[in-house]
Design a protein around this motif. Structure first.
Motif, PDB file in Angstrom:
ATOM      1  N   THR A  37     -27.604  10.859   0.465  1.00  0.00           N
ATOM      2  CA  THR A  37     -27.608   9.920   1.841  1.00  0.00           C
ATOM      3  C   THR A  37     -26.798  11.330   3.029  1.00  0.00           C
ATOM      4  O   THR A  37     -26.684  11.936   3.547  1.00  0.00           O
ATOM      5  N   SER A  60     -27.698   7.077  -4.794  1.00  0.00           N
ATOM      6  CA  SER A  60     -28.110   7.088  -3.670  1.00  0.00           C
ATOM      7  C   SER A  60     -27.038   7.366  -1.809  1.00  0.00           C
ATOM      8  O   SER A  60     -27.649   8.217  -1.115  1.00  0.00           O
ATOM      9  N   LEU A  61     -26.171   6.789  -2.763  1.00  0.00           N
ATOM     10  CA  LEU A  61     -24.857   7.274  -1.918  1.00  0.00           C
ATOM     11  C   LEU A  61     -24.743   9.186  -1.610  1.00  0.00           C
ATOM     12  O   LEU A  61     -24.448   9.710  -0.352  1.00  0.00           O
ATOM     13  N   THR A  62     -24.706   9.188  -2.368  1.00  0.00           N
ATOM     14  CA  THR A  62     -24.847  11.271  -2.880  1.00  0.00           C
ATOM     15  C   THR A  62     -25.038  11.915  -1.886  1.00  0.00           C
ATOM     16  O   THR A  62     -25.427  12.855  -1.532  1.00  0.00           O
TER      17      THR A  62
END
Length: 228
Positions: free
Chosen positions: A48, A44-46
């Protein structure tokens, strides 16, 4: 040949369509990036951060390209014009600005440069005429006045002159002296305009000057019975 009009914009419409096409292409790549992130199983961080970095790179590239276009299209010609006007203001009338484009692609900046060159040429010719005029005043006028003044001095020393002739010679000397002072003042004004000499302001008593001028006509007072 397709000659450009002088009032045509330096940033034509095709340039904005290039921007539109690039943004549409970048939007399509962004959509593909999001689909790829799901297929590749990114976290999810990547998912985003990747669009943020992607659009930051796109915005940076468009900004650099826009800055480049503005500089080569508008700023550099304006800097050349500013430098030329500064040189003309300092008295250099040999300045020449070459047009940016060929005659078949002339725009309003090219026309501005051509008008500037014509203006500088006219100013240079006017300056040449002024220089010739003051040179003639200095040499062609002062020399005859010196001859007239010298001849009047010789006539004044002659013992055979009558009182009337003496007054006429005095009038000649006075006229030549006034004309010589006028020519000298003209030359001083020319130097002052070119700033080779600078005025030195000082306190001046106008009342004393008026009184001094009035005293010179004291004989006229007495004839008309005037009393100050």
């Amino acid at each position: 040949m397709n000659k450009r009009t002088k009032d045509e914009s330096l940033f034509p419409m095709w340039l904005f369509f290039v921007y539109l096409g690039v943004l549409l292409l970048m939007s399509g790549i962004h959509s593909g990036l999001l689909l790829g992130a799901e297929q590749w199983g990114w976290g999810s961080l990547t998912r985003t951060l990747s669009p943020i970095f992607y659009w930051a790179a796109v915005a940076g590239g468009l900004t650099v390209f826009t800055r480049y276009r503005i500089r080569i299209t508008y700023e550099e010609p304006m800097l050349r014009l500013a430098d030329a006007t500064q040189r003309v203001a300092k008295g250099d009338f040999s300045v020449y600005l070459a047009p940016i484009h060929t005659p078949d692609k002339t725009d309003y900046l090219d026309q501005m440069f051509l008008d500037f060159n014509k203006m500088v040429e006219e100013l240079g010719s006017i300056e040449t005429l002024k220089t010739d005029f003051f040179s003639d005043v200095s040499h062609e006028f002062k020399s005859p006045l010196a001859v007239i003044s010298g001849s009047a001095d010789l006539l004044k020393k002659s013992p055979s002159l009558s009182s009337r002739d003496q007054k006429e010679v005095d009038s000649i000397q006075d006229a030549t002296r006034r004309l010589a002072d006028l020519i000298q003042n003209m030359l001083k004004l020319n130097k002052l305009e070119k700033q080779t000499i600078r005025p030195a302001p000082s306190v001046f008593d106008v009342c004393a000057q008026v009184c001094g001028c009035a005293v010179q006509f004291e004989d006229q007072w007495e004839k008309k019975n005037l009393d100050f």
